[in-house]
Each structure stands twice: as C-alpha cells, then as structure tokens.
Design an enzyme around this catalytic site. Structure first.
Site, PDB file in Angstrom:
ATOM      1  N   ARG A   1       1.445   1.441  -1.394  1.00 14.37           N
ATOM      2  CA  ARG A   1       1.531   2.761  -2.038  1.00 14.37           C
ATOM      3  C   ARG A   1       1.022   3.856  -1.113  1.00 14.37           C
ATOM      4  NH1 ARG A   1      -0.006   1.180  -8.381  1.00 14.37           N
ATOM      5  NH2 ARG A   1       2.079   0.329  -8.770  1.00 14.37           N
TER       6      ARG A   1
ATOM      7  N   TYR B   1      10.080   3.742  -5.783  1.00 13.27           N
ATOM      8  CA  TYR B   1       9.658   2.368  -5.430  1.00 13.27           C
ATOM      9  C   TYR B   1       8.153   2.253  -5.206  1.00 13.27           C
ATOM     10  CZ  TYR B   1      10.633   3.309  -0.313  1.00 13.27           C
ATOM     11  OH  TYR B   1      10.693   3.778   0.962  1.00 13.27           O
ATOM     12  N   GLU B   2       7.671   1.036  -5.236  1.00 11.21           N
ATOM     13  CA  GLU B   2       6.223   0.757  -5.224  1.00 11.21           C
ATOM     14  C   GLU B   2       5.502   1.452  -6.386  1.00 11.21           C
ATOM     15  OE1 GLU B   2       5.068  -1.523  -3.419  1.00 11.21           O
ATOM     16  OE2 GLU B   2       6.655  -1.713  -1.923  1.00 11.21           O
ATOM     17  N   GLY B   3       6.199   1.575  -7.505  1.00 15.71           N
ATOM     18  CA  GLY B   3       5.606   2.222  -8.683  1.00 15.71           C
ATOM     19  C   GLY B   3       6.046   3.666  -8.783  1.00 15.71           C
TER      20      GLY B   3
END
Lengths: 596, 596
Positions: free
Chosen positions: A297, A438-440
C-alpha cells in the site's frame, strides 16, 4: 516522453522533511548518509530515465500478450528487467543477510517513485516481488527464506500476491480456494484467483505465488485463511528448478491502463492439484498478508506520486513548447508559449504542488517506518510504528486519488492533442485510474484509517500529529511575507478542521457508525490535504532558512507551498462540513436504495 | 450497458425549474406544453434506449476506420442514423419553415442529453450538423438556406465545423487556410484542417463543411477570417449532387475516447482547389462561427450531463447487484449489496447530485434562450439573452469538468471490474475526457465568462442572478427541517462567495489582469457550483410543495439537494480563497517559467 528524476527535489524532501541525516544514525543505516542517498538516486535515475522510461509507451501500444497459457511481456521488458536485476535494484530495501542492499525505506521510497514514474507497468513486477519477500521474511521458515528470498532479491525469480477471487474482492472472508494437506507437510491447492498482477510472464525463470486459501475445517471468514507458497516451477532441495506446477494462466485482462502489466486469471489444481507449502501458521494468513499489504500500500502511494510527477513533467514540456494566443495582460503583441497564460500556470502549479506534497508525505512516512524498525529504544520504535501505520492508508489513498486529478490536468494542458493517444498524456490518465482501486480501494483505506488507526487508540496518534502541525503554525508566525502569512492562516484552519473531524469520528463511531463511515473517504482526503500541507509548510520554513544557498530553488519551494496553501488547503474546511453534517445518517443515507 | 432516459427527472426539471409552462405561452411555442414535451421525450427515449445505447459499446470496440480517404462508421451506425433522421430528430429545435419541428430549446436540451447519454460518439454527428444549420440560418443567403438547411434537417446530409489547424487551436487568429475568389462569386480553398469531428463518413450522402479561411488581403488576426461553405459533393442548382469536391480526409485520429466518432484531418485544395461559397460577409466569419459555437457549447454542456447520467445509472446497477462485505453498523451478519455501504452510497449520491444540478442548470439556461428568442417584449428578450450568454460558458465548462469526476467515481464504484474494458465503466471515463477540451477548453470558457460576460456589463447579470439566489435563500428559511436548514446555510455562503468573486473580478481585471485570469477557471467552477446549488434549492422547494403527490420521488429530490448542499456547496468558499488570494500576481505567477 522522457522522464528526468527530480533528484534535487527528492533529496530536499529526504533531508529537510524526512530527516535523512537522523535516519543515518540508526543502527544498520550508518552508511546511508546524504552522499550515499544521492549516489543511489543518481544511479537509479540513469536506469529509469534511459532504459525504463523509453519502454513505457511501447508497453501501452504493445501490451503483454497471452497464448496457450504463456504470457509474453512487451518486447524489451525482459531485457530491461535483467538490467534492473543486475543493478541490485530489487534488493534496495531488503536485508543484507539475504543479499539485499539494506538501505532505509526513505531511500527506497525515492527509488520506487522513480521506477513507477518511468514505467508503471514494469514497476509492478518488482513491487509484487517486494511484497512476496516481505511476506516470506515475516512468516516464512528459515528454510523458505533461504531458498526463496535471495532468488527473489537477485531477480532470478519474481513474486505475486494471490488474494482476489471472483466473489472475493474487498471481502477476503469469501475466499474459497482450498488447500488440502498431503500428509507430508505439503498441500495441494484448488481454486481460481483473478487480478493477479504479473501472475504469468517470461521475464524470469520462476514465479513464486503467495496464495490465500482455506484448509479443511478452517473456521469461516477471515480467521480461516492461510497463506501458501506455490511456485510456478517446483524447487528442488538444491534450489534448482523441478517440474512445472499445476498453476496455469487461463487468460489476461483487457484493461483501461497499465496494459503492459499482465493481469492474470490463475487456475490452481485443474490437473491434480498445485503443490504448495504453508507459510507460518495455519489460519494466520491474513495477518502475514497484511504486513505485505502494508508495504504494498505504501508502494502504491508512491506510484501515485510517480505518475503525478511524470504527468507534470510532460505537461510542463508541452506548455513551454506550444505557442498559442497573446498574453491577457497585453505584455506582448505576438502569441506566446502557453505556460505564459495564467490558467495554464495555475494548472501546472496545481500539478506541481500536489506532487510535491504527496512526495513529502510519502518520504516522511517512510522515515517513520525506518525509525520504527531500527531505533534502539522500544518506546520510540512503537511511537513511530503507530505514526507510520496511521500514515499508510493516507499515503495510499490520497496520493492515488490526487494522481488522477493531476493526470487529468496533464491532458487538459495539452488541449486537443491530449486526447490523441500518440501524444502520450492520455496514458497517464488511463494508467493512474487503477491506483485508488488495487491493494485496497480508497474506501478500504479509509475504513482502516477510521477503524484500526483512529478509533483503536482514541485518536491519540492523530492528535500527536495535530500538535506537530500547531508547532509549525507557530514557526510560520515568526516569518515575514505574504507566502508565510497565507500558509499560516490556511494551515491553522486545516489543522482545526482535521482536529474537529478526528473528534467527530472518535465520538460518533459507536453510536452512529453509518454517519462516520459515510465520511471515511472525505476524512482520508482531509487528512492527506492537511498533513501534506504541513509538509509544504515545513518545506517553506526549511527553504527560508537555506534560501541564500540557492535562491531560485528555494524561492520555488516557498512559492509552491504558498500555492498549495491558497488552492488546496482551503478544501479542508469544505470536507469538514461534508463529514460532520452526516450526523444522524440523514446526509448520505437519507436516500434509500430504491431511490437511486 | 442499458440506458433508461430519466424522463420523470427531466420533466421535473423542465416544469418546476425551467418554467416549461411559461415557455409554452411564447409565440410559436403554443403547442409545446407539458403533454407535448412528455410525448416527445418518451419517443426520444425509445430511440435512444433501444437503438443508440446498444451501439455505444460497439463503437468503442470497433471504431470508425479510414481506408484510402474513405471512412466507414462502426457497423450499425449508418442504419441507426437513418432511423434518427426518419424520426425527425435532427430538426427538433430548428425552424418549421425549413422543415424542423420548431420545439423550444428546453425540450431539445432533454433530447440532446438523451442522445449523448446513449451514444456520445454517435450524437456528435447531429451536434455538428446542428451547428452548421445554426451558422447557415445566421449568416447564409436565402438561396443557401433553401438549398442546404432542409437537407441537413432531414438527415440526408450532415454538417461539420472546420476551425482548427495545427498551429491554430484555441488561437483562431492563426488560421492560415486560404480562400481565393474565382471571379464568379465562388472561391477555391487551400489548407489543412485538423480535429474535424465526423469530417468524413459513410452515414449520409453529402457532408457540408463550414470552413474558416482567409481571403487575399484580409486583415491579420481574427478580423480577417471568413466563413465558407464547402460541400463534399458539389450541389447542382436543382439540389442534386454533382462532382466530388477537392476536400479529402487524409487520416483520422487514434483517440482516448469517443472512438466511434471519426476525428478527421481534412486537406482542402490539394488537387486544384476546393470549391466553396462565402457565407454572409467577408471577414465576419468568426462572428457567425461564434453563434454556432454558442449553440455547440451549450450542447457540449449537455454531453457532460448525459455522460454523467449514463455513468451514474451503470454504477447504481452494479452497486445493487454486487454483494461484498457485511454492513459497518452490524445490521446484518451476511454480506450485502455494496450499495448498502456508506462510502458507496456517498459516491452514488455525489454522482447523482452533480448530474441533477448540471441538468437543471442546463435546462434553465435553455429556457432563457427560448425567452430571448420568442418573448414579445424587447427588453425582456434582451434580459434573457444576457442571462443565457452568462450561463453558456458555465454550462459548458462546469458540466463537462464534473462529468470527468462523475465518470471516475463510476469506475471506482466498480472496483477492480471498473478497469476491465469489457465492464464498460471505463469507456465513460475515457469518453468524458474530451468534453472540457473541444468547442473551447474550460480556460477559454472561463475567459469568456470573465471578459464578455462579467466585465462587459460590470457584473450586472451576475448580480441579478445573485439577487435571485438571495430570494431562494429567504424562501428556504420558511421551511422546516434539517434538509432545508442545511441548504439555506450553504447556499447563502455560496452566494456570498460568488458575490465576492464577481466584485473581485470587476475591481481588478484592469489593474491586475494576471491575478484575475489566474482565477478564471476557479470562478467558472464556483459559479457552476453555486448556480447549480440554486437550482437544487429550487428543486427542494418545489418538491416540498408537491410532496404529497408522490412522496418517494419528492423526498428523493429533497435528500439529493441536501447532499449537494453539504458535500458540494462548501467548495465555494475554498474556491473564493483561491481566487482572491491571487491578488498581486504572487499566488499563481510567483513561480517563473524557469522554476517549473
């Protein structure tokens, strides 16, 4: 289409804002002084500017392609990856004992920014490999570390993260991939994973998939997920490659952006089962994944900074070159370069100030991470760890959301030419769009910011940061001139808005969760704007102190910060209104599902 | 990928906000009452929903293509265009005497919105034809009108606008295309025009190019530009088609969005000269073009509304369908449709409220245009013309800028699926990006707003509108409840911010033009936010008055307006700070060209 790493700006942020010289006093970082950092950045800038940046357009026009289960990367990528690997760049932030460079995260952050600015699609492969290395270092056995980490660091192999399934995106509780124990300590995996970045390619000899799956009788939900290591080719005891494992790429996606990076659908176990090893303990997979995800992140946040800077550089070059219309103040009778026009100047200043603020916040976060890992004092480490964890969702969410605005402004500066794909500005607009997903997604980051990072400690870390901002506001008061006066006024208002929102979140999360979570993304953006503004104010003060060493450079810092104060910081108050008016659910949730 | 025209919302805006029933009392519009409008909208919705919307994705995947100077539209487009033409839709807003429908612009606005929502690339062809019709009606001779306008209205032929050249984009003073008189009243044109939308295609029998060019010895700059009519096929006296003219499409562009609409490079006169006729008087070309451009700018604003609504509809459908994660308030143990999550609700409410506000402002502007053309009283006509002209750059600039944000949120609602081109959400994000650029960038609109629309009358029209807002604020005070209280507070603050900025612009434009023009786009956005907010407040009041007739519908209007008040209107104050702090040039222009 060129990219020149802004080394001077990066070093300024590292030294004056992120305390690089203090980092170099930490155990293990003694060699990482300013001169080392500068040398590393200069080498990285060469590779990024000369090798990777020119391939960025190629990757967009000639994306990686799938045929019969194999994926070919864009021509030139594999060779570039070998140069990247040979230069030791995969190992920048990883431990010396596994053949990494062991440099501070604040130095790695600048390298990651450059890599992503030069070629976002390419950079994703090392980014995912970093994630796999982190997960192995955290949860892996010593044998796993010895077997896999040095090969990943050398770039001989690459890594992936396998979380998402069709029904399990943000909601990992719904992961269904099965891992069946074989009695000998190994497992066979069965299932489908989607959205696997660089999940299949021809740039390295092996691909190490880290996969979330459920063992038989595992508890339901996220507490029943384990993490497995599933290599594309099985690895013999001596480290050589054995048989092809039963994990196959059945397709890659046709995407809006980052086209050169293959986004794979991976099928595990269609031909008898994909052999895998458990990493760490059963049912603790999500925990390990979160460590790796925190690193990822942060890196995605730096992708936001990188794409913003690239879009900015391109827009500046066009605006200096394109001649169109006479100046509005009548100062010339002939047409001038469009950078002379106030609105173009405003767009470029917006792009520049947002890029610098998000860079500064990212580097400062990285230095907290360094202190959290290396400071000899336990309490100091814990304090910095808490600050780092508070900042990660902000760096990820805010830097990426703003990168879309910056890339969009970059298109606008180009006028009609911006829409023509051959110009290149549109690629950044397309490439940036995935970053807040992406990645949350930003909402996931914002939930994390509220839940784990604000409520858990009752707003303690947030208030420490607010106190730091108050000190900076006071220091601004001692300066002369309109630039500092503007910053003082706006930063103080921003600080108050953020403080009010933190209080609102802490006071109402339990009693009125829908209202608080309806303001989650506005809170994240508000925190980004104010904390980024704080760094701009600190930059202004540092530039004032060092002005005479290089007046043009430092005056630009002071003016850029002033622009940020007047054009960006005032949004803090608007966000505060949006957040606090949600009380009682009526604002956002007054409309029922049927009314949409 | 379906599109359902929001007829009920459209009629509400037309009737309650844009005064449709008053419009129907104007001479010539007696038949255009509510029932007629409803019937027209319903027919239009059928064509748009059933024929045009399904082709939108086809156009993106299989764009129009160029071969040997000919352009083939996406399969299905030509047949759809014949249906569009046969239904009389090209003539909605054009005079009955040339075989148009003669309907009010406020009705046409809704039809234009639908057309663009269903298929932006397709809709551009009628939009450019509308422009050509307007220019001919304004500047053409009676013979030109008789020969060309009915064929354009019937859809037998289509029209284009040829302004841009490689060196002349926003700056039309630099147009170089030459027009040489042939002694018989005709001219031969020589030059290159770029970015010509639907400049070549196979959907109609002829294409009528309206071309800006210079006659020999014309004055330099914009005062030496004339407007010419150059048909693809020469037209015989009886209206039948003659020889192919010397205008050829040498290529079409490879674009980020609106891929189905061919963007042509047109070469005039490479084989002896393209035969053309002068429209109106020599050297008055820009004047005629501006009339046509004002119509086109309004229409582009409606494109912004259309694409916003389409993106909103798609996001709502996905959010109701996609199940992921449990609710944050613990109200269910199982995963729910993501529309239940507060942040998704916030995103959808943002999309919805911005779409409704920009629609309302567009329709209101259209009704001022109707009054300006048809009211029997000279002074009343002049008053409404001035308001319409003030609103056009705002409708164009603000509705299109926000459509990018709305389309971007639409992608975000879809999460990872939003990046996959097959999902369709990304197309709106790509298609919307051109809207703030063509027909005059947002900066060009903002310069117009400042120069011709604010300074020329010393802010008079702006202040009339501000007085109208103040009346609405007072009316809000008479209502009970938090939704009205929020709107009253925020609209009043917005009204004050806009008032302060109008005063700033009027006071400083002469003495400090760079400062004022640096705030031009922020001023335009501020005006859009506040005037859009005014319409939302008026909608709130109308909904309160009619609530019992349809409580769910009217409560949704009240709640959507409240959301706008709390989430959008507070930005007005932030924009005011950015604009007024530019005084003395230091904000935006403190950074020199070299410092970028």
């Amino acid at each position: 289409m060129s990219y020149t790493a802004p080394i001077k700006d990066m070093l300024f942020a590292m030294k004056e804002l992120a305390g690089l010289e203090d980092t170099a006093t930490l155990p293990g970082f003694e060699d990482a002084n300013f001169d080392t950092a500068q040398a590393v950045l200069e080498e990285s800038a060469k590779l990024c500017g000369e090798v990777l940046a020119p391939l960025n357009v190629d990757g967009d026009r000639n994306p990686s392609s799938w045929k019969d289960g194999n994926v070919s990367a864009t021509p030139g990528f594999a060779s570039a990856f070998r140069q990247f690997a040979a230069g030791g760049w995969q190992g920048v932030q990883h431990p010396v004992e596994y053949e990494g460079q062991g440099l501070p995260k604040v130095v790695a952050a600048a390298c990651i920014e450059m890599l992503n600015a030069s070629n976002l699609s390419f950079a994703l492969c090392p980014m995912l490999t970093d994630g796999a290395i982190e997960a192995l270092l955290t949860g892996g056995s010593e044998a796993q570390k010895q077997t896999y980490v040095p090969k990943l660091i050398s770039g001989e192999w690459t890594g992936t993260m396998n979380l998402t399934e069709p029904q399990a995106g943000s909601d990992l509780a719904m992961v269904r991939t099965r891992a069946e124990p074989q009695g000998d300590g190994s497992f066979k995996l069965f299932g489908t994973k989607i959205f696997i970045t660089w999940g299949e390619h021809d740039m390295a000899k092996n691909i190490v998939h880290l996969v979330l799956a459920r063992t038989p009788n595992a508890p339901e939900g996220v507490k029943g997920i384990s993490l497995f290591l599933v290599p594309k080719f099985l690895v013999n005891e001596d480290g050589s490659l054995g048989e092809r494992n039963d994990v196959h790429c059945v397709s890659i996606e046709h995407k809006l952006g980052i086209k050169a990076s293959p986004t794979a659908v991976l099928q595990f176990g269609d031909h008898g089962g994909a052999l895998g090893q458990l990493i760490g303990e059963e049912n603790r997979g999500l925990e390990y994944m979160f460590i790796m995800m925190n690193a990822a992140r942060f890196a995605v946040g730096m992708q936001g900074v990188g794409i913003s800077d690239r879009a900015y550089q391109k827009a500046v070059a066009y605006a200096k070159d394109r001649v169109q219309s006479r100046p509005v103040d009548g100062s010339a009778k002939q047409s001038v370069a469009i950078i002379q026009h106030p609105d173009v100047r405003r767009m470029l200043a917006t792009m520049r100030s947002l890029t610098e603020a998000s860079r500064a916040l990212g580097y400062v976060a990285a230095s907290h991470c360094d202190l959290a890992h290396r400071h000899p004092d336990d309490a100091t480490r814990a304090k910095h760890q808490a600050i780092y964890e508070y900042l990660v969702p902000i760096v990820k969410g805010w830097s990426t959301e703003l990168s879309i605005d910056v890339a969009s402004l970059g298109v606008q500066v180009h006028g009609g030419m911006g829409l023509i794909e051959e110009t290149g500005a549109a690629q950044y607009y397309r490439d940036a769009r995935i970053l807040p997903i992406y990645e949350g997604t930003t909402a996931i980051q914002a939930n994390d910011l509220i839940g784990r990072k604000t409520l858990r400690d009752g707003g303690k870390v947030a208030k420490e940061l607010l106190a730091g901002i108050a000190e900076t506001v006071e220091a601004l008061g001692a300066q002369q001139g309109a630039a500092f006066a503007s910053m003082k006024t706006q930063l103080l208002q921003g600080q108050r808005a953020l403080g009010a929102v933190v209080d609102f979140v802490v006071a109402n999360a339990k009693g009125d969760p829908n209202a608080v979570f309806a303001g989650s993304v506005p809170y994240l953006k508000l925190a980004g704007i104010v904390l980024g503004g704080w760094q701009m104010a600190r930059a202004q003060l540092a530039a004032a102190a060092r002005r005479d060493e290089d007046p043009a450079f430092h005056d630009a810092k002071i003016a850029t910060a002033r622009f940020y104060a007047e054009h960006v910081l005032p949004q803090a108050a608007a966000l505060e209104v949006a957040i606090v008016s949600a009380k009682g659910d009526e604002g956002v949730l007054a409309l029922s599902e049927d009314q949409f």
